[in-house]
Design an enzyme around this catalytic site. Structure first.
Site, short mmCIF file in Angstrom:
data_model
loop_
_atom_site.label_atom_id
_atom_site.label_comp_id
_atom_site.label_asym_id
_atom_site.label_seq_id
_atom_site.Cartn_x
_atom_site.Cartn_y
_atom_site.Cartn_z
N SER A 407 -5.65 0.73 4.41
CA SER A 407 -6.10 0.36 5.60
C SER A 407 -6.24 -1.46 5.61
O SER A 407 -5.25 -2.17 5.59
CB SER A 407 -7.41 0.66 6.11
OG SER A 407 -7.87 0.60 7.17
N LYS A 432 -2.08 3.64 4.47
CA LYS A 432 -3.01 4.03 5.60
C LYS A 432 -2.86 2.85 6.90
O LYS A 432 -3.57 1.85 6.77
CB LYS A 432 -4.33 4.51 5.48
CG LYS A 432 -5.27 4.66 6.52
CD LYS A 432 -6.74 4.92 6.31
CE LYS A 432 -7.36 5.36 7.51
NZ LYS A 432 -8.81 5.67 7.08
#
Length: 518
Positions: A407, A432
């Site tokens: 992320s 991600k």
């Protein structure tokens, strides 16, 4: 017949051909929305036929046609709509849209708590229909999926069972990050974004290869640290419930709670190579945990001509609101003592606040560089750029990443790499790269929806692909399976035993030699 009535105002926009990507004007749009339910009881002269639910749309292209029907129960019916999406402003573009109104009619459950979840189901369905990143909904009829789920919920007796049906509906989207959590879980989720957590002081992450939940580190002096929980221990149960299938954030939510309450955890000892007989249980008392996601060290060595060289090591464990400010202070201190190069360690950093990641990037970059791009469900690409950035240092930089970097870690690594600021060392990252909205629903539960995806500044995919390092390194070289322990001002001796840090130092020496030669 008793009914519940409200209305859903939707937006319909032209969709690009498959594979088509459009550049979009930098125009803000609302997407992290709260759906507003307007509810009233009305009579219905022509009741919904028994065993039926109906979804109707009205608008320029519908004229009130039914989108689908399915068998569901009997007796009373409800007509439910959602009106007015409002929420946070995002950098995503808004294509021209046409108004559409949807009406959903379904039999009302006699169980009051299940009836409340029926409304939550319609809220969830409507928000997914209008904002989910994949406009094909994983190649399925989303209206039909609502009707199918309503059939499954109608005979249930408990809210928990009904919520599980909503979760099952969301799982068919093929995106594990689009999910619903209960009101209690949502309150736990909201705790801690400012750097203060009511919990047990442990960092948990999911090992991609095995799916095991491993302890990445413990906050020094916190409940987990005092109880003898160590990096590498495997979390097996929380309060008697298996953690199988949970990700790190879901496990962390179960561990958080009110100060003074306790939580029981069962772990497998990470030092037990055979993983047999090392099962142990701990009861931990929750406390207010002041998180400092950053730790630093100075790695010193002498060159062949006897000069001392200093490398500043900065490890960032997570992206909380304080991450950028703490890193800025750390870099300034290191500059003051003559550090000549840097290693930024993002290994096993699962992410956190994306804005914090972008703020950290601006500590290292100059000018109006692109930090990241977003691509929405219509294929519109929008860059997010710095505005007259000024780097704190131009010294050589290496960023360490691995499969536990996800992320915001991947966004930061991509920004520094694609703008030519850093060399990446380690393993391919988790992959991600999703933009999510978090919506509090009418019953206090929360819906997480993937509404767009991130691309690196060079337009490389992040989601399900990850960031590929320039130089691969394997801890197996020196049989060191984990990153150095997260402690304030870590001992540089421990860092020098880390094979990836050794590789990073070699890369920095090459960078410095090229710089001096030019």
């Amino acid at each position: 017949m008793e009914m519940v009535e409200c209305s859903l105002v939707a937006t319909l926009a032209p969709r690009p051909l498959p594979g088509q990507v459009r550049k979009a004007l930098p125009r803000p749009a609302a997407f992290g929305a709260r759906a507003r339910l307007r509810v009233r009881s009305v009579g219905r002269e022509e009741p919904l036929h028994p065993q039926q639910t109906a979804v109707r749309a009205s608008g320029p292209d519908h004229g009130g046609r039914a989108l689908g029907q399915a068998a569901v129960g009997f007796a009373a019916a409800a007509v439910v709509s959602l009106t007015g999406f409002s929420g946070d402003v995002s950098p995503l573009p808004t294509p021209p849209a046409r108004a559409e109104s949807l009406t959903v009619a379904f039999p009302v459950s006699k169980a009051r708590e299940v009836n409340r979840v029926q409304r939550t189901l319609v809220e969830t369905w409507g928000l997914i229909r209008e904002t989910f990143v994949d406009p094909t909904f994983n190649h399925q009829d989303w209206d039909q999926k609502l009707q199918q789920t309503m059939v499954e919920i109608f005979p249930l007796k408990s809210a928990d069972a009904a919520y599980s049906k909503i979760s099952g509906m969301l799982s068919t989207l093929g995106d594990p990050f689009t999910r619903i959590i209960s009101p209690k879980e949502y309150q736990s989720f909201r705790i801690g974004s400012d750097g203060n957590v009511q919990g047990v002081g442990v960092f948990i992450n999911k090992e991609p290869s095995s799916g095991r939940l491993l302890v990445m580190d413990c906050i020094q002096g916190g409940p987990a640290d005092r109880a003898g929980i160590h990096e590498g221990d495997e979390l097996v149960e929380i309060d008697g419930k298996s953690v199988s299938g949970l990700d790190g954030e879901a496990a962390a939510q179960r561990l958080r709670g009110r100060v003074g309450t306790t939580v029981k955890v069962k772990l497998l000892d990470g030092t037990d190579d055979e993983r047999g007989g090392g099962l142990r249980q701990k009861e931990l008392s929750r406390e207010i945990i002041n998180l400092s996601p950053l730790s630093t060290a100075i790695i010193s060595h002498r060159t062949d001509d006897g000069h001392e060289c200093k490398t500043g090591y900065v490890r960032l464990a997570s992206f909380y609101q304080t991450a950028a400010a703490e890193m800025e202070n750390a870099v300034k201190r290191m500059e003051d003592i003559g550090v000549q190069s840097y290693i930024l360690d993002l290994r096993n950093n699962p992410g956190g606040l994306v804005k914090a990641g972008l703020d950290v990037a601006q500590i290292w970059l100059d000018g109006d560089e692109t930090l990241v791009n977003t691509i929405d469900r219509e294929g519109n690409v929008l860059p997010i750029n710095m505005i007259q950035g000024h780097s704190l240092t131009h010294d050589p930089l290496v960023v360490l990443v691995n499969e536990g970097s996800a992320s915001a870690s991947e966004i930061l690594a991509g920004a520094l790499h694609d703008n030519g600021r850093a060399i990446l060392v380690g393993h391919r990252t988790f992959g991600k790269g999703k933009i999510q909205s978090v919506t509090e629903l009418d019953d206090g539960s929360a819906l997480f929806i993937t509404v767009a995806k991130y691309l690196s500044p060079a337009l490389h995919e992040i989601d399900q692909v990850g960031i590929q390092p320039d130089i691969q390194c394997s801890p197996d070289i020196l049989s060191l399976p984990r990153a150095p322990s997260l402690r304030e001002n870590s001992n540089a001796t421990n860092l020098e035993m880390d094979s990836c840090i050794m590789v990073a130092e070699q890369a920095l020496e090459i960078q410095q030699s090229k710089g001096s030669a030019s």
